[in-house]
Every structure is written in C-alpha cells, then in structure tokens.
Design a protein around this motif. Structure first.
Motif, PDB file in Angstrom:
ATOM      1  N   VAL A  82       0.936  -1.035  -0.060  1.00  0.00           N
ATOM      2  CA  VAL A  82       0.046   0.037   0.074  1.00  0.00           C
ATOM      3  C   VAL A  82       0.684   1.269  -0.203  1.00  0.00           C
ATOM      4  CG1 VAL A  82      -1.730   1.279   1.464  1.00  0.00           C
ATOM      5  CG2 VAL A  82      -1.959  -1.005   1.120  1.00  0.00           C
ATOM      6  N   GLY A  83       0.537   2.157  -0.810  1.00  0.00           N
ATOM      7  CA  GLY A  83       1.133   3.556  -0.772  1.00  0.00           C
ATOM      8  C   GLY A  83       2.490   3.289  -1.675  1.00  0.00           C
ATOM      9  N   LYS A  84       2.705   2.282  -2.556  1.00  0.00           N
ATOM     10  CA  LYS A  84       3.841   1.982  -3.395  1.00  0.00           C
ATOM     11  C   LYS A  84       3.510   2.428  -4.839  1.00  0.00           C
ATOM     12  CE  LYS A  84       6.382   0.925   0.260  1.00  0.00           C
ATOM     13  NZ  LYS A  84       6.803  -0.575   0.263  1.00  0.00           N
ATOM     14  N   PRO A  85       3.881   3.270  -5.444  1.00  0.00           N
ATOM     15  CA  PRO A  85       3.551   3.753  -6.832  1.00  0.00           C
ATOM     16  C   PRO A  85       4.065   2.608  -7.787  1.00  0.00           C
ATOM     17  CG  PRO A  85       5.277   4.975  -6.419  1.00  0.00           C
ATOM     18  CD  PRO A  85       4.922   4.327  -5.211  1.00  0.00           C
ATOM     19  N   LEU A  86       3.353   2.177  -8.759  1.00  0.00           N
ATOM     20  CA  LEU A  86       3.693   0.890  -9.912  1.00  0.00           C
ATOM     21  C   LEU A  86       3.573   1.453 -11.361  1.00  0.00           C
ATOM     22  CD1 LEU A  86       1.329  -1.487  -8.006  1.00  0.00           C
ATOM     23  CD2 LEU A  86       3.909  -1.525  -7.977  1.00  0.00           C
ATOM     24  N   TYR A  87       4.334   0.736 -12.271  1.00  0.00           N
ATOM     25  CA  TYR A  87       4.088   1.205 -13.350  1.00  0.00           C
ATOM     26  C   TYR A  87       3.154  -0.167 -13.968  1.00  0.00           C
ATOM     27  CZ  TYR A  87       7.150   5.019 -14.199  1.00  0.00           C
ATOM     28  OH  TYR A  87       7.893   6.267 -14.069  1.00  0.00           O
ATOM     29  N   LEU A  88       2.394  -0.247 -15.038  1.00  0.00           N
ATOM     30  CA  LEU A  88       2.093  -1.225 -15.961  1.00  0.00           C
ATOM     31  C   LEU A  88       2.882  -1.420 -16.902  1.00  0.00           C
ATOM     32  CD1 LEU A  88      -0.235  -3.365 -16.328  1.00  0.00           C
ATOM     33  CD2 LEU A  88      -1.380  -1.414 -17.633  1.00  0.00           C
ATOM     34  N   ILE A  89       3.596  -2.648 -17.148  1.00  0.00           N
ATOM     35  CA  ILE A  89       4.232  -2.930 -18.122  1.00  0.00           C
ATOM     36  C   ILE A  89       3.763  -4.090 -19.091  1.00  0.00           C
ATOM     37  CG2 ILE A  89       6.737  -3.753 -18.905  1.00  0.00           C
ATOM     38  CD1 ILE A  89       7.568  -2.806 -15.978  1.00  0.00           C
ATOM     39  N   ILE A  90       3.865  -3.929 -20.466  1.00  0.00           N
ATOM     40  CA  ILE A  90       3.635  -5.082 -21.297  1.00  0.00           C
ATOM     41  C   ILE A  90       4.934  -5.031 -22.057  1.00  0.00           C
ATOM     42  CG2 ILE A  90       1.913  -5.635 -22.957  1.00  0.00           C
ATOM     43  CD1 ILE A  90       0.118  -3.494 -22.342  1.00  0.00           C
ATOM     44  N   ASN A  91       5.316  -6.343 -22.297  1.00  0.00           N
ATOM     45  CA  ASN A  91       6.470  -6.481 -22.963  1.00  0.00           C
ATOM     46  C   ASN A  91       6.508  -8.240 -23.655  1.00  0.00           C
ATOM     47  OD1 ASN A  91       7.443  -7.178 -19.938  1.00  0.00           O
ATOM     48  ND2 ASN A  91       8.534  -8.375 -21.361  1.00  0.00           N
ATOM     49  N   LEU A  92       7.360  -8.285 -24.599  1.00  0.00           N
ATOM     50  CA  LEU A  92       7.757  -9.849 -25.395  1.00  0.00           C
ATOM     51  C   LEU A  92       8.992  -9.791 -25.239  1.00  0.00           C
ATOM     52  CD1 LEU A  92       6.959 -12.205 -26.524  1.00  0.00           C
ATOM     53  CD2 LEU A  92       7.221 -10.843 -28.887  1.00  0.00           C
ATOM     54  N   GLN A  93       9.820 -10.358 -23.892  1.00  0.00           N
ATOM     55  CA  GLN A  93      11.030 -10.834 -23.784  1.00  0.00           C
ATOM     56  C   GLN A  93      11.245 -11.978 -24.166  1.00  0.00           C
ATOM     57  OE1 GLN A  93      14.263 -10.232 -23.747  1.00  0.00           O
ATOM     58  NE2 GLN A  93      13.687  -8.680 -22.208  1.00  0.00           N
ATOM     59  N   MET A  94      12.358 -12.611 -24.240  1.00  0.00           N
ATOM     60  CA  MET A  94      12.799 -13.719 -24.883  1.00  0.00           C
ATOM     61  C   MET A  94      13.847 -14.459 -24.196  1.00  0.00           C
ATOM     62  SD  MET A  94      10.758 -13.881 -27.571  1.00  0.00           S
ATOM     63  CE  MET A  94      11.524 -15.020 -29.047  1.00  0.00           C
ATOM     64  N   GLU A  95      13.710 -15.907 -24.323  1.00  0.00           N
ATOM     65  CA  GLU A  95      14.870 -16.777 -23.849  1.00  0.00           C
ATOM     66  C   GLU A  95      14.944 -16.516 -22.087  1.00  0.00           C
ATOM     67  OE1 GLU A  95      17.398 -18.313 -27.506  1.00  0.00           O
ATOM     68  OE2 GLU A  95      18.080 -16.271 -26.496  1.00  0.00           O
ATOM     69  N   GLY A  96      15.994 -16.331 -21.757  1.00  0.00           N
ATOM     70  CA  GLY A  96      16.076 -15.978 -20.122  1.00  0.00           C
ATOM     71  C   GLY A  96      15.293 -17.113 -19.231  1.00  0.00           C
ATOM     72  N   SER A  97      14.306 -16.713 -18.625  1.00  0.00           N
ATOM     73  CA  SER A  97      13.576 -17.637 -17.710  1.00  0.00           C
ATOM     74  C   SER A  97      12.865 -18.569 -18.647  1.00  0.00           C
ATOM     75  CB  SER A  97      12.778 -16.888 -16.681  1.00  0.00           C
ATOM     76  OG  SER A  97      13.650 -16.443 -15.875  1.00  0.00           O
ATOM     77  N   SER A  98      12.655 -18.233 -19.828  1.00  0.00           N
ATOM     78  CA  SER A  98      11.700 -18.938 -20.649  1.00  0.00           C
ATOM     79  C   SER A  98      12.390 -20.267 -21.472  1.00  0.00           C
ATOM     80  CB  SER A  98      10.971 -18.124 -21.738  1.00  0.00           C
ATOM     81  OG  SER A  98      11.675 -17.499 -22.590  1.00  0.00           O
ATOM     82  N   GLY A  99      13.806 -20.356 -21.101  1.00  0.00           N
ATOM     83  CA  GLY A  99      14.607 -21.509 -21.740  1.00  0.00           C
ATOM     84  C   GLY A  99      15.188 -21.072 -23.032  1.00  0.00           C
ATOM     85  N   SER A 100      15.864 -21.654 -23.831  1.00  0.00           N
ATOM     86  CA  SER A 100      16.653 -21.494 -24.873  1.00  0.00           C
ATOM     87  C   SER A 100      16.956 -22.941 -25.417  1.00  0.00           C
ATOM     88  CB  SER A 100      17.897 -20.411 -24.548  1.00  0.00           C
ATOM     89  OG  SER A 100      18.912 -21.316 -23.719  1.00  0.00           O
ATOM     90  N   PRO A 101      17.276 -22.669 -26.829  1.00  0.00           N
ATOM     91  CA  PRO A 101      17.156 -21.765 -27.782  1.00  0.00           C
ATOM     92  C   PRO A 101      15.736 -21.323 -27.991  1.00  0.00           C
ATOM     93  CG  PRO A 101      17.549 -23.541 -28.860  1.00  0.00           C
ATOM     94  CD  PRO A 101      17.658 -23.963 -27.674  1.00  0.00           C
ATOM     95  N   GLY A 102      15.619 -20.187 -28.172  1.00  0.00           N
ATOM     96  CA  GLY A 102      14.237 -19.271 -28.830  1.00  0.00           C
ATOM     97  C   GLY A 102      14.054 -19.639 -30.159  1.00  0.00           C
TER      98      GLY A 102
END
Length: 242
Positions: A205-225
C-alpha cells in the motif's frame, strides 16, 4: 517481505474511475496518451531481447484494429547488455505514462485479452512493477515457454502455475487488487472469467507502480528461442480504480 495469513476476503463498494480505457489501442495517438515506449528504465531486462520503438518506429510495437501487437525478431551483431547478456532478438515493450498506487481502502480492477505464445524461449508478460524500489511487483500474467502461465505477486511469493490451452486464441485475464489494511494487499486472479487463485503482498500500500506490457525472449523461458518472428497481441485493456 511480510506474508499474510489467508483470511476471508472483505470488499467495500466504491465507484470505479477509469485510468486506462479500452480505447487505448485504437490509434497511435491513443496509445501514446496512456503509454510510453520501452521499459521504464530503458531497452534491456532479464532476457535476450532488446526493446526497440518510439513514436516514429513501429516495427516492433504497433496498433491496428484496437489491438496492440509486439513482435520479437531474431537479430545478430547487437552489443551485449550492461550485465553481459547476449542479445538475440529485437522486440517491443510499452509502459504506462502514469504510475498507480494502491491506497488504503481502495484498489484496482485490471483486465485484458491476450494472444500469447507458449513456445520455448518466448516470454510475454503483463505486470505491475515498482516505480521506486523493488518489491513490490505484481505479475498479472506471464508466459514462460510452457503450456501454462504464471501469476505471481513478487519473486518472494510462491507463484501459481495455471494450464493455458489454445494459445493461438485470445484469452481474458483479470486481476482484482485491493488493500487488505493500511499496509498490505490481496490480488484475486481470473482466467476467462474463472477465478484461479488469490495472493497476498506485504507492505504494498502506498507504493507507486508502472503497468508494463512486454515480449521478452529466452532467459527464464528457456533457450534456444525460435528462429522466426514471435507475436504477442493485447486487446480490450481496461484499468479501473475502485
């Protein structure tokens, strides 16, 4: 982080105020009224895609037929990130121009429809992130190269994985975020109008937040992409303060 005991949810009726309307993807002028290009901090994050786009470059971030489309395209020859991550894709991200803060005795209803890939190495996301210091973070929807997707109120909270069939179709995701007391929140998640889970976050509560929409690749989603273009589409986004 402090965690809350799971308690029965009590809600109080409030008149809703629209913060981002469903018309936000009706044109580039509407998109740019409510969103800025890239991440709040720039072009790179936890993956191998570098975000590209601005008011005159829509190769990776486009709107048409009231739908936001982000596309990730394989690339070579890009410099590594400052943290040494190799860049294998150029892609798209947008974030809200304004920040949003859950105050005591209030909250948000956020929903949208998504056509999101679940292929290995693809990492579409729709999330709220702190504008000041981390946490808080609320991952409303996150697909990590699996036939499921995740809800997560921060990396310090156990995530909830949900079956996600027919990724080629649009699916509706909704989050109800409410102040539980003067410090803490609860988040109730829905997929295609079916309640899935409720999570709790301490000291949000009381902490400002941004809304983000993104298409990231690989990283935590595995590789190869994938070695072909990857698309992520969002429509009928609504963000209301309750």
């Amino acid at each position: 982080m402090k965690y809350l005991q799971l308690l029965p949810l009590l809600t109080t009726a409030h008149a809703a105020t629209t913060l981002i309307p469903t018309t936000c993807f009706s044109s580039y002028s509407s998109l740019e009224e409510y969103f800025s290009y890239l991440y709040p901090w720039g072009s790179d994050h936890n993956g191998s895609a570098r975000m590209v786009g601005n008011s005159t470059d829509h190769d990776y971030i486009s709107v048409e037929s009231d739908t936001l489309t982000l596309v990730a395209k394989p690339v070579t020859g890009q410099p590594d990130t400052s943290g040494g991550q190799e860049i294998n894709y150029l892609s798209g991200a947008v974030h809200s121009k304004n920040t949003f803060t859950v105050e005591a005795d209030s909250g948000f209803d956020i929903e949208a429809e998504f056509q999101a890939t679940t292929d290995q190495g693809t990492w579409p996301a729709f999330w709220l992130n702190s504008a000041e210091s981390w946490p808080p973070e609320i991952d409303i929807a996150e697909w990590k190269g699996l036939s499921s997707f995740l809800y997560m109120t921060s990396s310090e909270v156990e995530n909830h994985e949900t079956d996600y069939s027919s990724p080629e179709s649009f699916h509706k995701v909704k989050a109800q975020i409410r102040a539980e007391n003067d410090a803490d929140i609860w988040v109730k998640y829905f997929l295609d109008d079916v309640e899935v889970t409720t999570q709790y976050g301490g000291d949000y509560v009381g902490k400002p937040l941004y809304l983000i929409i993104n298409l990231q690749m690989e990283g935590s989603s595995g590789s190869p992409g994938p070695d072909t273009d990857t698309y992520y589409k969002v429509r009928n986004l609504s963000f209301e303060q309750i």
